[in-house]
Scaffold this motif. Structure first.
Motif, PDB file in Angstrom:
ATOM      1  N   ARG A 299      91.845  22.171   1.484  1.00 21.61           N
ATOM      2  CA  ARG A 299      93.202  22.105   0.941  1.00 21.61           C
ATOM      3  C   ARG A 299      93.727  23.445   0.432  1.00 21.61           C
ATOM      4  O   ARG A 299      94.941  23.606   0.270  1.00 21.61           O
ATOM      5  CB  ARG A 299      93.243  21.102  -0.216  1.00 21.61           C
ATOM      6  N   THR A 300      92.832  24.386   0.172  1.00 20.60           N
ATOM      7  CA  THR A 300      93.215  25.611  -0.538  1.00 20.60           C
ATOM      8  C   THR A 300      94.349  26.384   0.140  1.00 20.60           C
ATOM      9  O   THR A 300      95.369  26.685  -0.474  1.00 20.60           O
ATOM     10  CB  THR A 300      91.985  26.521  -0.724  1.00 20.60           C
TER      11      THR A 300
ATOM     12  N   TYR B 299     102.272  25.473   1.758  1.00 22.21           N
ATOM     13  CA  TYR B 299     103.330  24.517   1.407  1.00 22.21           C
ATOM     14  C   TYR B 299     104.161  25.005   0.226  1.00 22.21           C
ATOM     15  O   TYR B 299     105.388  24.891   0.222  1.00 22.21           O
ATOM     16  CB  TYR B 299     102.712  23.149   1.100  1.00 22.21           C
ATOM     17  N   LYS B 300     103.496  25.573  -0.775  1.00 24.83           N
ATOM     18  CA  LYS B 300     104.218  26.067  -1.949  1.00 24.83           C
ATOM     19  C   LYS B 300     105.192  27.181  -1.584  1.00 24.83           C
ATOM     20  O   LYS B 300     106.282  27.282  -2.147  1.00 24.83           O
ATOM     21  CB  LYS B 300     103.230  26.582  -3.005  1.00 24.83           C
ATOM     22  N   LYS B 301     104.797  28.021  -0.637  1.00 24.22           N
ATOM     23  CA  LYS B 301     105.617  29.174  -0.278  1.00 24.22           C
ATOM     24  C   LYS B 301     106.701  28.848   0.746  1.00 24.22           C
ATOM     25  O   LYS B 301     107.729  29.523   0.805  1.00 24.22           O
ATOM     26  CB  LYS B 301     104.733  30.311   0.249  1.00 24.22           C
TER      27      LYS B 301
ATOM     28  N   ARG C 249     105.570  20.177   8.318  1.00 30.61           N
ATOM     29  CA  ARG C 249     105.177  20.089   9.727  1.00 30.61           C
ATOM     30  C   ARG C 249     104.122  21.147  10.047  1.00 30.61           C
ATOM     31  O   ARG C 249     103.142  20.861  10.744  1.00 30.61           O
ATOM     32  CB  ARG C 249     106.406  20.272  10.625  1.00 30.61           C
ATOM     33  N   ALA C 250     104.305  22.348   9.513  1.00 34.77           N
ATOM     34  CA  ALA C 250     103.323  23.409   9.748  1.00 34.77           C
ATOM     35  C   ALA C 250     101.975  23.023   9.146  1.00 34.77           C
ATOM     36  O   ALA C 250     100.927  23.200   9.767  1.00 34.77           O
ATOM     37  CB  ALA C 250     103.808  24.718   9.132  1.00 34.77           C
ATOM     38  N   VAL C 251     102.002  22.455   7.945  1.00 30.33           N
ATOM     39  CA  VAL C 251     100.770  22.027   7.285  1.00 30.33           C
ATOM     40  C   VAL C 251     100.098  20.905   8.076  1.00 30.33           C
ATOM     41  O   VAL C 251      98.876  20.878   8.228  1.00 30.33           O
ATOM     42  CB  VAL C 251     101.059  21.569   5.838  1.00 30.33           C
ATOM     43  N   GLN C 252     100.907  19.983   8.593  1.00 25.15           N
ATOM     44  CA  GLN C 252     100.364  18.883   9.403  1.00 25.15           C
ATOM     45  C   GLN C 252      99.606  19.420  10.613  1.00 25.15           C
ATOM     46  O   GLN C 252      98.498  18.971  10.921  1.00 25.15           O
ATOM     47  CB  GLN C 252     101.494  17.968   9.873  1.00 25.15           C
ATOM     48  N   LEU C 253     100.186  20.393  11.289  1.00 21.60           N
ATOM     49  CA  LEU C 253      99.548  20.978  12.469  1.00 21.60           C
ATOM     50  C   LEU C 253      98.266  21.714  12.098  1.00 21.60           C
ATOM     51  O   LEU C 253      97.250  21.611  12.801  1.00 21.60           O
ATOM     52  CB  LEU C 253     100.519  21.937  13.167  1.00 21.60           C
ATOM     53  N   LEU C 254      98.305  22.442  11.002  1.00 26.30           N
ATOM     54  CA  LEU C 254      97.143  23.219  10.584  1.00 26.30           C
ATOM     55  C   LEU C 254      95.975  22.325  10.168  1.00 26.30           C
ATOM     56  O   LEU C 254      94.816  22.666  10.385  1.00 26.30           O
ATOM     57  CB  LEU C 254      97.522  24.146   9.428  1.00 26.30           C
TER      58      LEU C 254
ATOM     59  N   ARG D  24     100.338  12.592   1.704  1.00 24.91           N
ATOM     60  CA  ARG D  24      99.351  12.088   0.742  1.00 24.91           C
ATOM     61  C   ARG D  24      98.300  13.135   0.432  1.00 24.91           C
ATOM     62  O   ARG D  24      97.865  13.283  -0.706  1.00 24.91           O
ATOM     63  CB  ARG D  24      98.679  10.825   1.286  1.00 24.91           C
ATOM     64  N   TYR D  25      97.904  13.881   1.451  1.00 20.16           N
ATOM     65  CA  TYR D  25      96.846  14.873   1.282  1.00 20.16           C
ATOM     66  C   TYR D  25      97.267  15.983   0.329  1.00 20.16           C
ATOM     67  O   TYR D  25      96.489  16.447  -0.497  1.00 20.16           O
ATOM     68  CB  TYR D  25      96.487  15.462   2.643  1.00 20.16           C
ATOM     69  N   LEU D  26      98.502  16.407   0.450  1.00 16.95           N
ATOM     70  CA  LEU D  26      99.003  17.468  -0.416  1.00 16.95           C
ATOM     71  C   LEU D  26      99.438  16.950  -1.775  1.00 16.95           C
ATOM     72  O   LEU D  26      99.646  17.725  -2.706  1.00 16.95           O
ATOM     73  CB  LEU D  26     100.196  18.185   0.249  1.00 16.95           C
ATOM     74  N   GLY D  27      99.604  15.624  -1.872  1.00 20.63           N
ATOM     75  CA  GLY D  27     100.089  15.063  -3.122  1.00 20.63           C
ATOM     76  C   GLY D  27     101.555  15.389  -3.342  1.00 20.63           C
ATOM     77  O   GLY D  27     101.995  15.628  -4.470  1.00 20.63           O
ATOM     78  N   VAL D  28     102.318  15.419  -2.262  1.00 19.82           N
ATOM     79  CA  VAL D  28     103.740  15.736  -2.365  1.00 19.82           C
ATOM     80  C   VAL D  28     104.474  14.611  -3.080  1.00 19.82           C
ATOM     81  O   VAL D  28     104.368  13.444  -2.707  1.00 19.82           O
ATOM     82  CB  VAL D  28     104.358  15.958  -0.962  1.00 19.82           C
ATOM     83  N   GLU D  29     105.185  14.960  -4.098  1.00 20.98           N
ATOM     84  CA  GLU D  29     105.925  13.973  -4.874  1.00 20.98           C
ATOM     85  C   GLU D  29     107.416  14.094  -4.607  1.00 20.98           C
ATOM     86  O   GLU D  29     107.886  15.055  -3.987  1.00 20.98           O
ATOM     87  CB  GLU D  29     105.655  14.161  -6.377  1.00 20.98           C
TER      88      GLU D  29
END
Length: 211
Positions: free
Chosen positions: A163-164, A170-172, A177-182, A193-198
């Motif tokens: 996750r690091t 994601y923060k930057k 979508r980019a995170v999903q692909l990575l 859910r994985y990132l805990g996006v609220e």
């Protein structure tokens, strides 16, 4: 003589398995934590762990896939690749990732170790019956890393490594979508859910975009 009534068995009270533990998602490492661990591994000249740590951060692989990485996954014509691809055991789909300059340098140094002579796997086991380190061994190694810089071991795990980097991306950028692909997720819901996006995160991103 009257029969003795059967009394209910008394069981010793055991503490809850999660007492004193932090359960749920493991925290990602912060940039300062990453650099602190790197410095310690460099000073200790622990070439295997430094290469493993850097590759775990860059690859964003699950532990089960990271420990099974092979030399051919990252090396071609005697050089460490700038990008690599690994087939995920969970989804049976390949995921691509970058290998940064620092990671390439640490892997090259690790490849010079005598343990790597003739090894098919990037993280070979120390015993002949084990071709590569196990996920349990990897978990112990991660625990040693985080405790070495004073972090609470129960708050971090192998998924912290996965996750690091994506957490910082994601923060930057706010680019899910980019995170999903990575991460190699098949569904966006899994990434959220994985990132805990609220909801607050989503609103903050929306407010930053004007049309």
């Amino acid at each position: 003589m009257e029969p003795t009534p059967t009394l209910p068995a008394i069981r010793a009270l055991r503490p809850a398995w999660n007492k004193g533990r932090i359960v749920g998602q493991k925290r990602p490492l912060k940039p300062k934590h990453v650099w602190a661990i790197r410095v310690r591994l460099e000073l200790a000249e622990n070439h295997r762990d430094l290469a493993l740590f850097n590759m775990a951060i860059d690859s964003k692989l699950r532990g089960c896939d990271l420990v099974k990485m092979k030399v051919v996954d990252v090396m071609a014509s005697g050089q460490i690749k700038e990008r690599a691809s690994v087939l995920q055991s969970k989804t049976q789909k390949p995921v691509r990732f970058e290998i940064s300059e620092g990671t390439r340098a640490s892997v090259e140094k690790w490849m010079e170790d005598e343990l790597m002579v003739g090894s098919e796997y990037l993280w070979p086991g120390r015993f002949h019956e084990r071709l590569h380190i196990s996920t349990r061994q990897y978990a112990r190694i991660v625990r040693d890393w985080v405790t070495s810089i004073g972090l609470e071991a129960s708050a971090y795990g192998t998924h912290s490594m996965r996750r690091t980097k994506v957490t910082q991306i994601y923060k930057k950028t706010g680019n899910l979508r980019a995170v999903q692909l990575l991460l190699g997720h098949t569904k966006m819901d899994s990434t959220v859910r994985y990132l805990g996006v609220e909801l607050e995160d989503a609103l903050a991103i929306a407010e930053a975009i004007e049309i």
